[in-house]
Scaffold this active site. Structure first.
Site, PDB file in Angstrom:
ATOM      1  N   HIS A 206       0.840  -1.235  -0.084  1.00 50.69           N
ATOM      2  CA  HIS A 206      -0.004   0.087   0.051  1.00 50.69           C
ATOM      3  C   HIS A 206       0.884   1.270   0.268  1.00 50.69           C
ATOM      4  CE1 HIS A 206      -3.234   2.763   1.255  1.00 50.69           C
ATOM      5  NE2 HIS A 206      -2.327   3.271   2.187  1.00 50.69           N
TER       6      HIS A 206
ATOM      7  N   SER B 243      -3.970   0.715  -4.733  1.00 45.68           N
ATOM      8  CA  SER B 243      -3.533  -0.597  -4.264  1.00 45.68           C
ATOM      9  C   SER B 243      -4.660  -1.388  -3.818  1.00 45.68           C
ATOM     10  CB  SER B 243      -2.778  -0.224  -2.947  1.00 45.68           C
ATOM     11  OG  SER B 243      -3.632   0.419  -1.898  1.00 45.68           O
TER      12      SER B 243
END
Length: 297
Positions: A136, A203
């Site tokens: 992320h 993400s």
């Protein structure tokens, strides 16, 4: 920077729910300690996202990710990426063990340092993980730091966060909403249509599709004070996405001193995550299909 072996800090489960565990300081990236499984998880996630992001992510993100040399087949080395980042905008990645306390996070941003969690999710967490992990942070956040206007916006945000920390919790919550609806879950209008720039979307395979193609969420033009008063979701896809026209718009919104804004908003009620106001510039009024009730924060 700590010289001890870095830890993997995750939320802990209690009988009262999950509690965050905060990291302190920065750590060296233990690149030699990553396992074949760690690299395979990065490779799988990288390939999956790069397959669906063309035509969905903003062009500057995709170009920046390529320009900085982010390796698709193994976890990138922070030191390699820092050479490209430093040359482009003066930003640097610093390794951390997990979530940082607010003031520590703001201070890093104010000095053009972006904290990246050193560890990556396990294979059983491929589709969802609560905490921000290496994928992320690195895949989602770091590429846009190559873009000068966005890089300046994030530094200004950090400087504003340091100020808000001394003002009080209401100001901090209002600033958290701004970060959430821009840096994490923002959309931008480009010539080809709406595109993603928020790292929380970029993400995530599911939300990359949902935010642009589902009829359920609202898509509303960005307005600073509106965003600062809007609750959000941490457990589901967003009910509302705010759309900017350019990164310059973000920088212009952040440049003024927020102190008068905090004073003006003090005591004002927050809007529900799915609300549509008469004053909104509505690009799409969502159907609300599948929305969870309650749980806005």
């Amino acid at each position: 920077m700590s010289t001890a072996a870095p830890r993997r800090l995750e939320n802990i489960q209690t009988d009262r729910g999950k509690l965050p565990v905060y990291a302190t300081g920065t750590v060296e990236q233990p690149w030699d300690d990553y396992t074949q499984t760690d690299h395979a998880v990065w490779q799988q996630l990288y390939a999956r996202q790069r397959d669906i992001l063309p035509g969905r992510a903003c062009e500057v993100f995709l170009h920046a990710q390529d320009a900085m040399g982010m390796t698709p087949d193994r976890i990138p080395k922070f030191s390699d990426l820092n050479q490209a980042l430093g040359a482009a905008t003066g930003w640097q990645i610093v390794g951390v063990e997990g979530l940082l306390p607010e003031l520590d996070f703001f201070t890093h941003l104010a000095h053009r340092r972006f904290p990246v969690t050193w560890w990556i999710r396990r294979p059983d967490q491929i589709d969802y993980i609560e905490e921000p992990d290496l994928f992320h942070d690195l895949f989602g956040h770091v590429p846009l730091l190559m873009e000068p206007q966005f890089a300046d916006y994030l530094q200004a945000y950090g400087q504003g966060g340091v100020k808000a920390h001394h003002i009080g919790p209401e100001a901090l919550m209002q600033l958290a909403r701004l970060y959430w609806y821009t840096v994490e879950f923002g959309l931008i209008r480009e010539a080809g249509g709406l595109r993603i720039y928020g790292a929380g979307i970029i993400s995530s395979k599911g939300e990359s599709i949902y935010c642009l193609e589902s009829a359920a969420p609202n898509r509303i033009g960005f307005d600073l004070e509106r965003v600062m008063r809007t609750r959000y979701r941490i457990d589901t896809y967003q009910k509302t996405y705010f759309v900017i026209d350019s990164f310059e718009q973000l920088m212009d919104a952040t440049r003024p001193d927020f102190t008068p804004i905090y004073a003006r908003l003090a005591g004002q009620p927050a809007y529900p995550a799915g609300a549509v106001l008469p004053s909104d510039v509505v690009l799409q009024r969502g159907t609300g299909e599948g929305w969870a009730s309650g749980g806005d924060i």
